[in-house]
Design an enzyme around this catalytic site. Structure first.
Site, mmCIF file in Angstrom:
data_model
loop_
_atom_site.group_PDB
_atom_site.id
_atom_site.type_symbol
_atom_site.label_atom_id
_atom_site.label_comp_id
_atom_site.label_asym_id
_atom_site.label_seq_id
_atom_site.Cartn_x
_atom_site.Cartn_y
_atom_site.Cartn_z
ATOM 1 C CD GLN A 1 -0.301 1.356 -7.039
ATOM 2 O OE1 GLN A 1 0.126 1.799 -8.102
ATOM 3 N NE2 GLN A 1 0.473 0.745 -6.164
ATOM 4 C CD GLU A 2 -6.013 -1.157 -4.136
ATOM 5 O OE1 GLU A 2 -5.675 -2.332 -3.936
ATOM 6 O OE2 GLU A 2 -5.989 -0.283 -3.257
#
Length: 657
Positions: free
Chosen positions: A517-518
């Site tokens: 996600q990051e």
């Protein structure tokens, strides 16, 4: 050749060690050794350029004539003497490297050099309008055209460059000055840029532009800036009713600004001004949308509901906000009411299928109506947070829909051998990551659906995970889970989770999910806020975490090391799990928005909301999506690892927040 044996040995050792950073799919050991030797010679060529050792450079260029990065040797050599503008070498280089990333970049650098020296006849020769997007170079082009080309076309471009709400590049100043001197700046153009600057909050620029206006326009411009700072002035109706079009602009801007402070007051003023001005459909739609948004932000729910009902607002964002507010109040009848007012296509999305089913379930009992069951089943077809929630409600298996991209090994091999791909791979291997990305992005721009999928397979095989993800997303092929959710840096993730996850809910799937996600597994990712690396840590957080974790950390760039970044990010995540009672979605929310904000949100909701309602009503859209993605990704990563994992643990599903 003037590099000594020790130097070559040192370069070889450096390059061999670099291979561990990015896995290389080599056919055999001899091919790997040959590649290392070529890379050492490439570095020797760069040293020869630095020393002006032309004899050694010529020998190395001959030895590397078939090496993918051979053009970069010429690029580096020309770059060193670019200030002398060796046109013969530049022209030859551009001819030899047409339609390549390095040829494109060399052209940009030549244009910068020519523009800065006002060598505009030559500038026109090298400029390519269809390829250049940088405003600084476009300004040079307008300047060149106005002097030695089509002045009318030049000033059309100047107008386009002028009409922005921010300060333009300093390269625009000369051509702007000449354009103004020759009468190109009309009062209408000055007013429009002033308006754009005020709307952007750039009052210094607005004041500068107002200095170019006649007295009448300058007075109106001053009034617009004053209203921007003190929008309550707009309530003095008689002062702002005029037949001049500029006053309507002032009124609209003032109403938007007033709405930020007091939506109810702005709404009343809007109704009154509609009697004096014939606003366009666009202005009306934007005003109603903004009023609804500001009512919501000011927690004036009664005002928002009245506005929505009386004005028949069909704005999707407003209706979604009202549905979420009804969720926060656990008013299930209103939840269903607002979902039914969403556009039909939006109602069929897994998010609203789930919440409509939830509202029916709450209204008509846990036995569930046939309608609720149908809606849950439709939602459960999706591989998503809501799909997994719906499947859990029905007690059925998750739908993963895992279909590898229809690409053959032969297609992958052919794609990998394309010159641009080979250049990207070699640049990646020697640590020239900026140029590696330029080569990859240049090569994949304009690729077909099938080519993008093939490129994704190539990137995955090379361990360039963020590019494999980027490629399948660009191809809009979301069902190849190996490419979309790679088990990247698996050894590091497994080791860290075993060492740090013994006392918390930290497992490898959560680490994968957060990193995915990051950063999409881009190990050298840098955010605008200064976060670095795979798990996007701020240096300040990393320093504090390193002391407690006992992880060596000396400088910010250490965060670009996958092992350091994953160790620090995972330890920080484990501290958040400890703080929030091993609740992964609270920890994920804190990782994104900060633990203090999450603690404040929990105080506001006072242990009254079911977990799904709490997540759905997280005030920050980014954090809400972040939490939902991380939960879904943990399930997908467990599946990719051959493990079944529920979306929620018992303590999370039973929590009231």
């Amino acid at each position: 050749m003037s590099i000594d044996a020790k130097g070559i040995a040192f370069l070889l050792s450096l390059l061999i060690s670099s291979l561990s950073v990015f896995p290389q799919a080599r056919a055999d050991e001899s091919a790997a050794e040959a590649a290392v030797a070529q890379r050492a010679k490439l570095q020797a060529a760069r040293m020869a350029i630095a020393r002006n050792d032309q004899r050694s450079l010529n020998d190395l260029k001959q030895e590397l004539k078939d090496y993918p990065l051979r053009p970069y040797i010429d690029y580096w050599a020309i770059s060193k003497k670019l200030s002398r503008l060796p046109f013969d070498e530049i022209d030859q280089f551009l001819a030899d490297n047409q339609d390549t990333a390095i040829g494109d970049w060399m052209r940009v650098r030549v244009l910068r050099e020519l523009g800065s020296r006002e060598r505009f006849r030559e500038y026109l020769k090298y400029y390519q309008p269809e390829k250049i997007t940088r405003d600084s170079l476009r300004c040079y082009y307008a300047d060149a055209l106005s002097r030695y080309g089509d002045r009318e076309a030049a000033y059309r471009l100047v107008e386009e460059l002028w009409l922005v709400g921010s300060s333009q590049a300093e390269e625009c100043d000369p051509v702007f000055a000449r354009w103004m001197k020759q009468g190109g700046l009309s009062q209408a153009l000055a007013w429009r840029r002033h308006q754009l600057a005020v709307e952007s909050g750039n009052l210094d620029l607005a004041t500068y532009v107002a200095g170019k206006m006649d007295q009448s326009h300058a007075q109106m411009a001053e009034l617009l800036r004053s209203v921007h700072l003190e929008p309550e002035q707009i309530l003095n109706y008689s002062r702002f009713v005029s037949d001049k079009a500029e006053y309507r602009t002032i009124v609209v801007h003032g109403l938007h600004r007033l709405a930020r402070k007091n939506a109810a007051s702005a709404e009343k003023a809007w109704q009154r001004y509609q009697a004096s001005y014939l606003f366009s459909d666009r202005e009306r739609q934007e005003m109603l949308r903004d009023l609804a948004l500001q009512f919501a932000r000011q927690d004036n729910i009664a005002g928002l509901r009245q506005l929505a009902q009386e004005r028949d607002i069909a704005d999707e964002r407003t209706i979604e906000w009202l549905a979420r507010q009804s969720l926060r109040e656990l008013d299930w009848e209103q939840v269903a009411f607002w979902i039914d007012r969403l556009p039909e296509a939006e109602q069929q999305r897994d998010r609203w299928l789930y919440w409509k089913a939830r509202s029916l379930e709450e209204l008509y009992g846990k036995g569930r109506t046939d309608a609720a069951v149908h809606l849950y089943r439709e939602a459960a077809k999706e591989r998503s947070y809501y799909g997994f929630l719906a499947a859990d409600t029905l007690g059925q298996h998750y739908s993963f829909v895992d279909r590898p991209a229809p690409v053959t090994p032969n297609q992958v091999e052919q794609m990998a051998m394309r010159p641009a791909m080979q250049r990207a791979r070699e640049l990646q291997a020697i640590g020239e990551l900026y140029h590696a990305r330029r080569e990859w992005d240049f090569a994949t721009t304009g690729m077909s659906h099938e080519e993008l999928l093939t490129a994704g397979k190539v990137a995955s095989a090379w361990g360039w995970y963020h590019k494999s993800i980027q490629s399948v997303l660009a191809a809009d092929y979301l069902d190849d889970l190996e490419l979309r959710f790679p088990l990247a840096f698996a050894d590091i993730v497994d080791d860290v989770s075993k060492r740090m996850g013994q006392k918390t809910a930290l497992d490898p799937y959560l680490i994968y999910a957060v990193a995915r996600q990051e950063s999409h597994f881009n190990h050298d990712a840098k955010s605008t806020a200064g976060a670095l690396g795979l798990m996007q840590l701020l240096p300040s957080t990393a320093r504090a975490t390193a002391r407690r974790a006992g992880v060596p950390y000396r400088r910010n760039w250490d965060l670009l090391s996958p092992s350091t970044n994953i160790a620090l990010g995972s330890f920080y995540l484990s501290t958040l799990l400890n703080r929030f009672d091993n609740n992964r979605f609270l920890a994920a929310a804190a990782y994104n928005a900060g633990p203090t904000r999450v603690a404040n949100w929990l105080r506001e909701t006072k242990n009254q909301l079911p977990f799904d309602v709490w997540i759905e009503t997280i005030p920050y859209v980014e954090t809400r999506n972040y939490v939902q993605n991380v939960l879904a990704y943990t399930v997908i990563y467990a599946y990719r690892s051959g493990t079944k994992l529920p979306l929620l643990r018992e303590n999370e599903a039973a929590s009231k927040l």
